[in-house]
Design a protein around this motif. Structure first.
Motif, mmCIF file in Angstrom:
data_model
loop_
_atom_site.group_PDB
_atom_site.id
_atom_site.type_symbol
_atom_site.label_atom_id
_atom_site.label_comp_id
_atom_site.label_asym_id
_atom_site.label_seq_id
_atom_site.Cartn_x
_atom_site.Cartn_y
_atom_site.Cartn_z
ATOM 1 N N ASN A 171 -23.470 77.651 -43.520
ATOM 2 C CA ASN A 171 -22.285 77.377 -44.346
ATOM 3 C C ASN A 171 -21.374 78.591 -44.441
ATOM 4 O O ASN A 171 -20.147 78.470 -44.388
ATOM 5 C CB ASN A 171 -22.725 76.950 -45.750
ATOM 6 C CG ASN A 171 -23.171 75.509 -45.816
ATOM 7 O OD1 ASN A 171 -22.372 74.588 -45.903
ATOM 8 N ND2 ASN A 171 -24.479 75.308 -45.749
ATOM 9 N N LEU A 172 -21.977 79.769 -44.591
ATOM 10 C CA LEU A 172 -21.178 80.988 -44.729
ATOM 11 C C LEU A 172 -20.394 81.278 -43.454
ATOM 12 O O LEU A 172 -19.203 81.611 -43.510
ATOM 13 C CB LEU A 172 -22.090 82.163 -45.056
ATOM 14 C CG LEU A 172 -21.410 83.527 -45.207
ATOM 15 C CD1 LEU A 172 -20.471 83.511 -46.411
ATOM 16 C CD2 LEU A 172 -22.444 84.631 -45.348
ATOM 17 N N LEU A 173 -21.043 81.132 -42.300
ATOM 18 C CA LEU A 173 -20.359 81.396 -41.032
ATOM 19 C C LEU A 173 -19.211 80.424 -40.802
ATOM 20 O O LEU A 173 -18.202 80.774 -40.179
ATOM 21 C CB LEU A 173 -21.358 81.316 -39.878
ATOM 22 C CG LEU A 173 -22.441 82.407 -39.862
ATOM 23 C CD1 LEU A 173 -23.411 82.173 -38.710
ATOM 24 C CD2 LEU A 173 -21.814 83.790 -39.779
ATOM 25 N N ALA A 174 -19.339 79.202 -41.298
ATOM 26 C CA ALA A 174 -18.250 78.232 -41.160
ATOM 27 C C ALA A 174 -17.114 78.516 -42.135
ATOM 28 O O ALA A 174 -15.951 78.202 -41.851
ATOM 29 C CB ALA A 174 -18.780 76.817 -41.372
ATOM 30 N N ALA A 175 -17.435 79.122 -43.280
ATOM 31 C CA ALA A 175 -16.419 79.338 -44.313
ATOM 32 C C ALA A 175 -15.647 80.632 -44.126
ATOM 33 O O ALA A 175 -14.496 80.731 -44.578
ATOM 34 C CB ALA A 175 -17.072 79.326 -45.694
ATOM 35 N N VAL A 176 -16.248 81.625 -43.486
ATOM 36 C CA VAL A 176 -15.590 82.931 -43.363
ATOM 37 C C VAL A 176 -14.247 82.848 -42.643
ATOM 38 O O VAL A 176 -13.245 83.413 -43.106
ATOM 39 C CB VAL A 176 -16.526 83.953 -42.686
ATOM 40 C CG1 VAL A 176 -15.769 85.179 -42.213
ATOM 41 C CG2 VAL A 176 -17.625 84.366 -43.660
ATOM 42 N N PRO A 177 -14.131 82.153 -41.483
ATOM 43 C CA PRO A 177 -12.810 82.068 -40.833
ATOM 44 C C PRO A 177 -11.748 81.419 -41.722
ATOM 45 O O PRO A 177 -10.589 81.861 -41.745
ATOM 46 C CB PRO A 177 -13.083 81.230 -39.579
ATOM 47 C CG PRO A 177 -14.534 81.411 -39.309
ATOM 48 C CD PRO A 177 -15.162 81.519 -40.650
ATOM 49 N N LEU A 178 -12.149 80.386 -42.480
ATOM 50 C CA LEU A 178 -11.184 79.741 -43.377
ATOM 51 C C LEU A 178 -10.765 80.697 -44.492
ATOM 52 O O LEU A 178 -9.598 80.723 -44.894
ATOM 53 C CB LEU A 178 -11.798 78.478 -43.979
ATOM 54 C CG LEU A 178 -12.044 77.318 -43.018
ATOM 55 C CD1 LEU A 178 -12.689 76.149 -43.754
ATOM 56 C CD2 LEU A 178 -10.749 76.882 -42.366
ATOM 57 N N TYR A 179 -11.695 81.470 -44.980
ATOM 58 C CA TYR A 179 -11.372 82.430 -46.033
ATOM 59 C C TYR A 179 -10.369 83.465 -45.523
ATOM 60 O O TYR A 179 -9.393 83.797 -46.217
ATOM 61 C CB TYR A 179 -12.654 83.115 -46.513
ATOM 62 C CG TYR A 179 -12.406 84.289 -47.427
ATOM 63 C CD1 TYR A 179 -12.064 84.101 -48.758
ATOM 64 C CD2 TYR A 179 -12.491 85.602 -46.941
ATOM 65 C CE1 TYR A 179 -11.820 85.173 -49.599
ATOM 66 C CE2 TYR A 179 -12.249 86.682 -47.774
ATOM 67 C CZ TYR A 179 -11.922 86.459 -49.100
ATOM 68 O OH TYR A 179 -11.672 87.533 -49.927
ATOM 69 N N LEU A 209 -4.087 76.805 -40.945
ATOM 70 C CA LEU A 209 -5.255 76.706 -41.813
ATOM 71 C C LEU A 209 -5.848 75.302 -41.774
ATOM 72 O O LEU A 209 -7.072 75.131 -41.708
ATOM 73 C CB LEU A 209 -4.866 77.087 -43.242
ATOM 74 C CG LEU A 209 -5.969 77.004 -44.299
ATOM 75 C CD1 LEU A 209 -7.079 77.979 -43.975
ATOM 76 C CD2 LEU A 209 -5.395 77.293 -45.692
ATOM 77 N N VAL A 210 -4.993 74.282 -41.800
ATOM 78 C CA VAL A 210 -5.475 72.899 -41.756
ATOM 79 C C VAL A 210 -6.151 72.608 -40.426
ATOM 80 O O VAL A 210 -7.226 71.993 -40.369
ATOM 81 C CB VAL A 210 -4.307 71.925 -42.012
ATOM 82 C CG1 VAL A 210 -4.748 70.485 -41.778
ATOM 83 C CG2 VAL A 210 -3.778 72.091 -43.433
ATOM 84 N N ARG A 211 -5.543 73.058 -39.330
ATOM 85 C CA ARG A 211 -6.160 72.848 -38.014
ATOM 86 C C ARG A 211 -7.516 73.545 -37.931
ATOM 87 O O ARG A 211 -8.495 72.986 -37.409
ATOM 88 C CB ARG A 211 -5.230 73.361 -36.918
ATOM 89 C CG ARG A 211 -3.934 72.595 -36.762
ATOM 90 C CD ARG A 211 -3.240 72.976 -35.468
ATOM 91 N NE ARG A 211 -1.892 72.425 -35.398
ATOM 92 C CZ ARG A 211 -0.779 73.117 -35.647
ATOM 93 N NH1 ARG A 211 -0.861 74.400 -35.978
ATOM 94 N NH2 ARG A 211 0.409 72.542 -35.560
ATOM 95 N N ALA A 212 -7.549 74.769 -38.434
ATOM 96 C CA ALA A 212 -8.817 75.498 -38.400
ATOM 97 C C ALA A 212 -9.876 74.809 -39.254
ATOM 98 O O ALA A 212 -11.052 74.751 -38.876
ATOM 99 C CB ALA A 212 -8.603 76.930 -38.892
ATOM 100 N N THR A 255 -14.864 72.044 -39.412
ATOM 101 C CA THR A 255 -15.652 70.923 -39.939
ATOM 102 C C THR A 255 -16.366 70.193 -38.814
ATOM 103 O O THR A 255 -17.549 69.830 -38.929
ATOM 104 C CB THR A 255 -14.746 69.950 -40.708
ATOM 105 O OG1 THR A 255 -14.116 70.639 -41.791
ATOM 106 C CG2 THR A 255 -15.547 68.782 -41.254
ATOM 107 N N LEU A 256 -15.672 69.991 -37.700
ATOM 108 C CA LEU A 256 -16.289 69.341 -36.544
ATOM 109 C C LEU A 256 -17.420 70.200 -35.981
ATOM 110 O O LEU A 256 -18.506 69.683 -35.653
ATOM 111 C CB LEU A 256 -15.231 69.081 -35.473
ATOM 112 C CG LEU A 256 -15.687 68.323 -34.222
ATOM 113 C CD1 LEU A 256 -16.176 66.924 -34.592
ATOM 114 C CD2 LEU A 256 -14.542 68.230 -33.216
ATOM 115 N N VAL A 257 -17.170 71.506 -35.879
ATOM 116 C CA VAL A 257 -18.209 72.412 -35.379
ATOM 117 C C VAL A 257 -19.422 72.388 -36.302
ATOM 118 O O VAL A 257 -20.585 72.383 -35.834
ATOM 119 C CB VAL A 257 -17.649 73.845 -35.243
ATOM 120 C CG1 VAL A 257 -18.772 74.839 -34.970
ATOM 121 C CG2 VAL A 257 -16.623 73.901 -34.127
#
Length: 360
Positions: free
Chosen positions: A28-36, A79-82, A87-89
């Motif tokens: 979860n953290l690895l998926a959230a860091v780019p969005l942050y 940001l929305v595209r990312a 989410t898909l990844v």
């Protein structure tokens, strides 16, 4: 073992596996860091020189959101595209995590966690990925059923003056959609459990058998699923109470809120482990005894062979697990071929009569 005991067992299994909880939290953290990073970039670019930024930590100002949207349009689109891409990844990554969870729960308890988890994720990834694709065969009739349900409610809500009725019908739509969503998710959980327990590669057939298993025991499967869902709701309410108590006006309070959020995410990850453990125990219990007796989770046949080869586990425990697995397979075969047994009994009962008729 009762439904409540199965839920408690699942929660206990999740608490006893902190390494697995950590791996899921890290995903979860690895998926959230780019969005942050993308969000903070857009936020700083919009409000770095804005007067709205002053005093923002002391109180919420909704004008901040409006200013970000009007001055950082390209950044928001990125940001929305990312967010959609990540989410898909993450969904593809969850397929791997699901295989690791089941292999760890059902495999060799004495084996190192890393070898069990990551080997299970790789071993079942292809099968669980195909199962995800086949799940569209369930989403299509569920969508059609929702359209029919929505049409019925629209006919009931034909009078625009009955506003209170319209409010409750909207709630009914959301509740029905929520129920269909989680019903399909529960069916996929049992399909993955069947594939892991039986080491089956025919995932399409296992999906169909999982549908029959869930619908044939709909009350108990739903009770177990939503009982664990209530545990998740309790975690959410506790998080909301603690988060609301933090003023978030000082760096220390903001850091405490960040730590609390991470604890909440880890707890949600543990709840997923608890759900898989409880459902796997329920499935094995139903296959062996019809729900009348509790027993330990059985390991897959390949894991059992590895245990015998290495000789790491107690022989009596191995015999119990092998017996459970054999009984489960035998019960499964008997369940799938009831007509053949009936025909054989009928033929045996008719043979003496036919022989007597053939005598002069």
């Amino acid at each position: 073992m009762t439904i409540l005991a199965l839920a408690v067992k699942g929660l206990r299994d999740a608490v006893s596996r902190p390494k697995m909880v950590f791996v899921l939290w890290l995903g979860n953290l690895l998926a959230a860091v780019p969005l942050y990073l993308l969000f903070t970039g857009a936020f700083n670019a919009s409000l770095g020189a804005s007067g709205l930024a002053r005093g923002l930590a002391a109180k919420t100002d909704m004008n901040v959101l409006l200013e970000i949207l009007t001055t950082s349009g390209p950044a928001i689109r990125d940001l929305v595209r990312a967010a959609l891409g990540l989410t898909l990844v993450y969904e593809f990554a969850w397929i791997f995590f699901a295989g690791g969870i089941l292999q760890t729960l059902l495999g060799d308890a004495a084996a190192p966690f890393a070898s069990e988890f990551f080997s299970g994720g790789g071993r079942f990834y292809g099968r669980f990925f195909r199962l995800t694709l086949f799940s569209f065969l369930l989403w299509l009739p569920a969508g059609a059923l929702f359209i029919v349900f929505d049409g019925i409610l629209s006919a009931v809500q034909s009078d625009p003056n009955r506003e209170q009725l319209g409010f409750f019908l909207v709630l009914a739509r959301y509740a029905f959609a929520f129920a269909l969503l989680h019903l399909i998710r529960m069916i996929l959980d049992y399909a993955r459990i069947r594939v892991a327990v039986r080491d089956s590669r025919d995932v399409f057939a296992e999906l169909g058998r999982a549908v029959r298993f869930v619908l044939g025991r709909l009350g108990r499967t739903l009770a177990l699923y939503y009982l664990l869902g209530l545990a998740g709701l309790a975690i959410l309410v506790l998080f909301w109470i603690l988060d609301s108590a933090l003023p978030k006006t000082t760096p220390a309070a903001i850091l405490a809120a960040l730590v609390l959020t991470q604890v909440f995410i880890a707890a949600r990850s543990g709840l997923r482990i608890a759900s898989q453990s409880a459902q796997a125990a329920f499935y094995l219990q139903e296959i062996k005894t019809g729900g009348g007796k509790a027993y330990r989770l059985a390991a897959p046949a390949s894991a059992g062979a590895a245990q015998d080869a290495r000789g790491k586990m107690d022989q009596g425990s191995e015999k119990i697990q092998a017996g459970v697995q054999g009984d489960a397979d035998q019960a499964e075969r008997q369940e799938e071929k009831p007509d053949q047994r009936v025909e054989e009994k009928d033929q045996e009962g008719q043979r003496p009569t036919n022989d007597k008729q053939d005598q002069p």
